[in-house]
Design a protein around this motif. Structure first.
Motif, short mmCIF file in Angstrom:
data_model
loop_
_atom_site.label_atom_id
_atom_site.label_comp_id
_atom_site.label_asym_id
_atom_site.label_seq_id
_atom_site.Cartn_x
_atom_site.Cartn_y
_atom_site.Cartn_z
N ASP A 1 0.86 4.19 -2.90
CA ASP A 1 0.73 5.62 -2.58
C ASP A 1 1.91 6.40 -3.16
OD1 ASP A 1 -1.58 5.08 -1.22
OD2 ASP A 1 -0.65 5.06 0.76
N ASN B 1 1.58 6.88 -6.87
CA ASN B 1 0.57 7.90 -7.18
C ASN B 1 1.08 9.31 -6.96
OD1 ASN B 1 -1.36 5.97 -7.88
ND2 ASN B 1 -2.16 5.81 -5.79
N GLN B 2 2.05 9.47 -6.06
CA GLN B 2 2.59 10.81 -5.78
C GLN B 2 3.63 11.26 -6.81
OE1 GLN B 2 3.75 11.67 -1.61
NE2 GLN B 2 2.80 9.71 -1.08
N ASN C 1 0.83 -1.21 0.00
CA ASN C 1 0.00 0.00 0.00
C ASN C 1 0.86 1.26 0.00
OD1 ASN C 1 -2.34 -1.56 0.03
ND2 ASN C 1 -2.54 -1.50 2.26
N GLU C 2 1.97 1.22 0.74
CA GLU C 2 2.90 2.36 0.74
C GLU C 2 3.47 2.57 -0.66
OE1 GLU C 2 5.93 2.63 3.82
OE2 GLU C 2 4.79 1.21 5.05
#
Length: 470
Positions: free
Chosen positions: A378, A381-382, A374-375
């Motif tokens: 994320d 996506n950044q 999940n990290e």
């Protein structure tokens, strides 16, 4: 009758059969049995016994004339024999189907490269049969689909593998394997494709050799290899296996080392005393090798977390190449990633192979790995990415494994075989050898040195303090 100082091939075969009939017998006891049974003048060394047991198949293939000989009939061209055997083993590891005619044609090519000239043997069917018997090569059925071949090979071999593992405790079962890593690879499909093509030619890739035991409490320091030729990679792998053997000697432990079949030509002639190598059958490792069952992927998740966190920082600082990282930093991240893997995670990966009997239990470490994934999602996506990769693509690029299992060239195979010829020890003579000293023996020598010091001498007092600190 005067006691003999050497063993006939028939006696060597009897040693192999005595070991088979008494599987729990230690090599030292087997050596004492051989001395008494064959009225030898000296006890065979552990190295001699180890070499004899490793060549059981060769002795079983001998005729009566060869068995009564003190020495095995010498191969006329040992360098050709070794390099061709290594090539066959490499082809088997890469799932290349070989015919007898193809092996003979390759033998002719190697004979020309070795400049045998008039000494070149006639590569007849009889020569091929003896070559196959000498190295234990057998014809194998080929399969149309690799997936079904994998499952079939696993079903056929699982009982044998489990039986082998039952002789060892979890702490004494190790797996070692290597993987490639494009340490600058961006999580962008478009950029990554260009990077991978360049990485195959420049120095932006690393190869790692990992080893750990089944209970997860012993992770060896990873071996990190820079952009090197494939022969050097194999030499480093041999060095790590030898280092493990030395560690086990010092700890007075006997362990089992599970290896990918691709390493058969690398480890088969290593003089290991406390590490017994077990090669997974061909076509099975992708499913049942612990390193492939999640340990390497777990390492790469943690490495990519470091990398993407750094890329985000560099993007916020408006730096041009946000994925640029030097090799030293990549190595530091890699070591930190390996050290971060818990013993539970490693033990869980071993259990998931199905090699060990276990009670049904919940995955105690799955949530931790999911949190890291999940990290990574994320972080992706950044980042400014036009065609983002999935986490699976980022962790498991096929090209990294192709780098790790790079094919050894014919020239390098010849070099590898030549070094094996030079290092191979004679196992027919029963010679005096000085085995490696144990830690206890080293300490005894150190204490003896201390006892000879004259403490009335100031220099000896200094030496006494230094030695005591050791």
């Amino acid at each position: 009758m005067k006691p003999s100082s050497s063993l006939s091939n028939d006696q060597k075969l009897k040693i192999c059969h005595h070991k088979a009939a008494n599987p729990s017998i230690k090599q030292s006891a087997l050596a004492n049995w051989a001395m008494q049974e064959f009225k030898l003048s000296k006890v065979p060394t552990q190295g001699t016994i180890n070499n004899i047991l490793a060549k059981r198949q060769q002795y079983e293939s001998m005729d009566s004339t060869e068995l009564t000989s003190k020495r095995q009939r010498a191969v006329k061209h040992p360098e050709l024999d070794n390099v061709l055997a290594n090539w066959v083993l490499q082809c088997q590891a890469r799932r290349v189907a070989l015919s007898g005619d193809l092996i003979k044609e390759k033998a002719r090519q190697f004979a020309r490269q070795l400049e045998l000239g008039e000494r070149t043997p006639e590569f007849s069917n009889g020569w091929l049969a003896k070559f196959n018997i000498r190295h234990g090569f057998k014809a194998k059925k080929s399969y149309g689909e690799s997936g079904s071949a994998d499952l079939d090979a696993i079903d056929r071999n699982m009982p044998t593998i489990k039986e082998k593992l039952q002789s060892y405790s979890l702490q004494d079962i190790y797996n070692m394997d290597e993987t490639g890593l494009f340490y600058r690879m961006a999580p962008d499909r478009t950029i990554a494709r260009r990077q991978i093509e360049v990485s195959k030619k420049d120095k932006t890739r690393l190869t790692f050799v990992f080893a750990a035991n089944a209970d997860g409490f012993h992770k060896m320091e990873p071996l990190i290899i820079g952009h090197a030729q494939s022969l050097d990679d194999w030499t480093h792998f041999q060095g790590m296996a030898t280092k493990m053997d030395q560690q086990m000697q010092d700890a007075n432990r006997k362990v089992l080392l599970l290896l990918d079949n691709a390493h058969s030509h690398v480890v088969r002639d290593l003089p290991l005393t406390n590490v017994q190598v077990f090669l997974f059958p061909a076509n099975t490792t992708s499913k049942i090798q612990p390193m492939d069952a999640g340990i390497i992927a777990t390492f790469k998740r943690r490495y990519r977390r470091f990398q993407l966190q750094d890329a985000i920082d560099r993007d916020e600082q408006q730096k041009a190449d946000i994925y640029k990282v030097d090799q030293l930093m990549a190595m530091k991240w890699a070591k930190a990633a390996w050290n971060d893997i818990s013993s539970k995670t490693i033990a869980n990966c071993f259990k998931h192979t199905g090699l060990f009997e276990r009670e049904t239990q919940k995955n105690e470490v799955g949530s931790e790995e999911q949190d890291i994934e999940n990290e990574l999602k994320d972080a992706i996506n950044q980042l400014p990415i036009s065609r983002p990769m999935s986490v699976h693509e980022l962790i498991n690029p096929e090209e990294e494994q192709q780098v790790a299992h790079e094919e050894i060239s014919d020239e390098d195979l010849i070099k590898l075989s030549s070094s094996q010829d030079q290092e191979e020890e004679e196992d027919g003579e029963v010679m005096d050898e000085n085995p490696p000293m144990s830690t206890k023996e080293k300490l005894n020598v150190l204490h003896s040195c201390i006892s000879f010091l004259d403490l009335s001498n100031p220099n000896h007092v200094i030496a006494h303090k230094v030695l005591r600190n050791i």
